[in-house]
Structure formats: structure tokens, C-alpha cells
Design an enzyme around this catalytic site. Structure first.
Site, mmCIF file in Angstrom:
data_model
loop_
_atom_site.group_PDB
_atom_site.id
_atom_site.type_symbol
_atom_site.label_atom_id
_atom_site.label_comp_id
_atom_site.label_asym_id
_atom_site.label_seq_id
_atom_site.Cartn_x
_atom_site.Cartn_y
_atom_site.Cartn_z
ATOM 1 C CB ALA A 73 80.314 -3.165 55.356
ATOM 2 C CB THR A 74 80.945 1.702 52.740
ATOM 3 O OG1 THR A 74 81.099 0.705 51.732
ATOM 4 C CG2 THR A 74 81.760 2.932 52.378
ATOM 5 C CG ASN A 153 86.141 -8.035 48.650
ATOM 6 O OD1 ASN A 153 87.029 -7.915 49.500
ATOM 7 N ND2 ASN A 153 86.085 -7.271 47.588
ATOM 8 C CD GLN A 181 82.065 -10.817 50.552
ATOM 9 O OE1 GLN A 181 81.388 -11.842 50.487
ATOM 10 N NE2 GLN A 181 81.878 -9.798 49.727
ATOM 11 C CB ALA A 202 71.581 -6.464 55.797
ATOM 12 C CG HIS A 203 74.295 -5.629 50.304
ATOM 13 N ND1 HIS A 203 74.905 -5.963 49.118
ATOM 14 C CD2 HIS A 203 75.103 -4.732 50.896
ATOM 15 C CE1 HIS A 203 76.035 -5.269 49.006
ATOM 16 N NE2 HIS A 203 76.179 -4.519 50.065
ATOM 17 C CB THR A 240 64.959 8.934 60.712
ATOM 18 O OG1 THR A 240 64.692 10.246 61.164
ATOM 19 C CG2 THR A 240 63.743 8.053 60.907
ATOM 20 C CB CYS A 326 84.136 -5.523 29.239
ATOM 21 S SG CYS A 326 83.310 -6.764 30.170
#
Ligand SMILES: *Cc1c(COP(=O)(O)O)cnc(C)c1O
Length: 387
Positions: A73-74, A153, A181, A202-203, A240, A326
Site C-alpha cells: 500500500a505504501t 489504522n 485497513q 495483502a498482509h 518482474t 519504549c
């Protein structure tokens, strides 16, 4: 119950075993390059890519020719925003977006300021939603693009896309949505949303990492490429094709198309139980963002009277996302929570829960009990150091 418990489905999702199964033959047996036009290895790979394109298109109600595969998406967001800015230069140079967008939208727009683009970044209301009158007022004759995400997100809020698109189109602007999202988590249809362009990946929907797609509505514009080369993907994205990942994306889309509604109901019931449980155990709990216009997968809450970094560190066996990172010298509060008006200290004392396909009721109950006990212990300490 396996620990740590994964409740960070907005960051990424496990790949569905059915997706992995579909991908495997394309590493070893059907390893051809879809651009190889004169032998069976190439044909087999090209066929698989086109089948995946159909599956992805069907999930969002698009035509297969409107889908271009990318690296995520980026890349889709970059290609679309930079492409529209270049293609529509004769019509104007004004882009409207929103303060709670993903950095791949916001930073791309801001980077284009150096190339002469005028960018309006609209604020959101305290519930995280864009005010339509504010949008209307921001549009001008030279507005070429309105880019508003479908689902956030961090706080999971669903923007009123159809209404946003209607207003933007009336003003002559193209409409883009980062739907990373939303696609696969809630029913998402490009025609119902009224958008010209969309990005997703996809992820975030139980597919593999490193593959995404762009939807470019036919007859909307001729988008120029960001990546030049061998002319793959109709010249819009050279390189490719990652055939196994694309096949996996197709399989994930097919599964989502069949399961999105049931999964939404199941996950939404667990999210509601999580909130109810937390509310019972933690007095003063604050929910960030609209609860009604929201992904069923998301809960984002703040815990007044708790020091943010300690909260994040104490959640050792629950993988959640914290409002405080953190390890950094000075924790910076979440940009999204700040945008909806959450004070810095409270933003730091926040947690984002992201539920998904393999979340169980037991995990959610464990997480609620654990977080509640951490919060009451930290509140005790907080009172001791600051009487
Ligand atoms: C994850 C995410 C992205 C980035 O997607 P990648 O495929 O990881 O590049 C963009 N926008 C939103 C809203 C996201 O959640």
C-alpha cells in the site's frame, strides 16, 4: 493458549495456511516469469497472475483491468498521489487530505509541496471523523485530488467515504482512498464508496507481505508510472511480478470475499466483550474514536492516571500497540490520538487492540484481566510517587 497473545492485527496479520498452500507451487513447480511469452512456464505464471487479479478485483467490485499489482500500500499510495499530481497539472495543483492519514499518504503529499503542490491537511472531529462542511469549504476550482482513508489504522474509525466522494466529485476532484485497513475486514466496494482510486495490501488481510494493489477506475485518468522499466502491469508498474505473493493475495481475497461478514460479526462480538470487560474492571477508561463508525477489529483506549511507558512495558505477554514507544529517550504521543484531541499524557497511556481471524474469546478475556491488573498496579504506584 499460546503466549504472547497476538492482538496487533492492524500492524500485520498471520498468513492464512490456505493462502500459503496456494502459493507454494509457484516457488518451485510453476516458477515461470509471466513476461515469458513463448513457453509454458511463462504462460502458467501469467494465467495465475490473471486469476489472482480477478479474485482481487471481485473482492472490491472492480473490473480486473482496473487492478495493478504493487509491492504494497505504501507504493500504491505513492504512485497514485504522485501520478495524479503529474497527470492533472494542467487542471490544478491543490490536494486535500486529512491529518489522520497513514504516513505514506501524508508524507507523500507534503513532499510534493516542494514540487509546487498546494496541500490542505484537514483536521478531524473528536470522534476521528472528517466534517463534511469543512471538506466542502476546503475545495477550490484547482483541487485535483481528495485523499481520505477508508479505515484508520490506530483508532479503526470508518470515514463517510460515499458522502466525501460525492462532495469531492461535485467540485471536479478525483477521489482516492487508502483502504488498507478496510479491504478484507469490512465489505468494501469501489462503486459504493464512489472512489476513483484506491490502495490496499495483502498482509493486512491474512495474505503475504510485500504485495499490494491499486485500483484505478477506468475512464478516470491515465496514471503515469512511478517505476519505469520493462512495461509490466500495462506500463504502470515495471518489474518482474512476484507471482507467489500475487497468487497468495488472490487466495486471501477469495477467502475474504466469502468470510468477511461472518468474521466481522465474530470479531466484533469479541471486541465488544473486551471493552465491556475493561470498563467493568478499569474505572475512568476512555475510548478513542467513534464506537459506531468503526472496524469490528479495533479497540483503542486510554487509561488516565497511568504512566505510558510503564504500561507499554508491563504488557509483556500481550502483543498490542502502545501510545508510547519504549526505548526512545522521550516518548512521543501518537499523532492520531493527538489529532482527535487526546492530551499528550493520556495519549501515551493508551493501547490499541487489533483482533482478527485467529483471536479467541479466551485470549480476549486473558488480555482484559491482565491489562486491568497492570493498570490498577500502576495507578497505585502513580499515587505513591505523586501524592
Ligand atoms: C499498513 C498500512 C499501509 C502500508 O501498507 P504496506 O503494504 O505495509 O506498505 C498504508 N496505509 C494503511 C492505512 C496501513 O494500515
Amino acid at each position: 493458549m499460546n503466549r504472547p497473545i497476538y492482538l496487533d492485527y492492524h500492524a500485520t496479520t498471520p498468513t492464512d495456511p490456505r493462502v500459503v498452500e496456494a502459493m507454494l507451487p509457484f516457488f518451485t513447480e510453476h516458477f515461470g516469469n509471466p513476461a515469458s511469452r513463448n513457453h509454458a512456464f511463462g504462460w502458467r505464471a501469467a494465467e495465475a497472475v490473471e486469476r489472482a487479479r480477478e479474485q482481487v478485483a471481485r473482492l472490491i467490485g472492480a473490473h480486473h483491468r482496473e487492478i495493478t499489482f504493487t509491492g504494497g500500500a505504501t507504493e500504491s499510495n505513492n504512485t497514485i498521489i504522485r501520478g495524479v499530481a503529474r497527470a492533472a497539472r494542467d487542471r490544478g495543483s491543490h490536494v486535500v487530505t486529512v491529518s489522520t492519514e497513514h504516513p505514506s499518504v501524508l508524507e507523500t503529499c507534503l513532499a510534493l509541496r516542494e514540487e509546487g503542490l498546494t496541500v490542505t491537511v484537514l483536521p478531524v472531529e473528536p470522534d476521528g471523523l472528517l466534517d463534511l462542511d469543512r471538506l466542502e469549504a476546503a475545495l477550490a476550482p484547482g483541487t485535483i485530488l481528495v485523499s481520505v482513508m477508508a479505515a484508520n489504522n490506530e483508532i479503526g474509525v470508518l470515514q463517510p467515504l460515499a458522502a466525501i466522494a460525492a462532495i469531492a466529485r461535485r467540485a471536479g476532484a478525483l477521489v482516492h482512498t487508502d483502504a488498507s485497513q478496510a479491504v478484507g475486514k469490512v465489505p468494501f466496494d469501489v462503486a459504493a464508496a464512489g472512489v476513483d482510486l484506491a490502495s490496499f495490501t495483502a498482509h493486512k488481510m491474512c495474505g503475504p507481505k510485500g504485495v499490494g494493489a491499486m485500483y484505478v477506475r477506468r475512464r478516470s485518468l491515465r496514471l503515469p508510472p512511478l517505476v519505469h522499466g520493462g512495461g509490466q502491469e500495462r506500463g504502470l508498474r515495471s518489474g518482474t511480478l512476484n507471482v507467489p505473493a500475487i497468487v497468495g493475495f488472490g487466495a486471501a481475497a477469495e477467502i475474504a470475499r466469502h468470510e468477511v461478514e461472518d468474521e466481522g460479526r465474530r470479531v466484533g462480538a469479541m471486541r465488544d466483550a473486551l471493552l465491556e470487560d475493561l470498563r467493568e474492571r478499569v474505572p475512568g477508561l476512555r475510548v478513542n474514536g467513534s464506537l459506531s463508525a468503526r472496524l469490528p477489529h479495533n479497540l483503542n483506549v486510554s487509561f488516565p492516571g497511568v504512566e505510558g511507558e510503564s504500561l507499554a512495558m508491563a504488557c509483556d505477554d500481550i502483543a498490542v500497540s502502545a501510545g508510547a514507544a519504549c526505548g526512545t529517550a522521550t516518548a512521543t504521543p501518537s499523532r492520531i490520538l493527538t489529532a482527535i484531541g487526546v492530551e499528550p499524557d493520556l495519549a501515551l497511556a493508551s493501547l490499541r487492540f487489533g483482533l482478527g481471524r485467529w483471536t479467541t474469546a479466551d485470549e480476549v478475556a486473558y488480555a482484559a484481566a491482565k491489562v486491568a491488573s497492570i493498570v490498577s498496579r500502576l495507578r497505585q504506584q502513580y499515587l505513591e510517587v505523586r501524592p
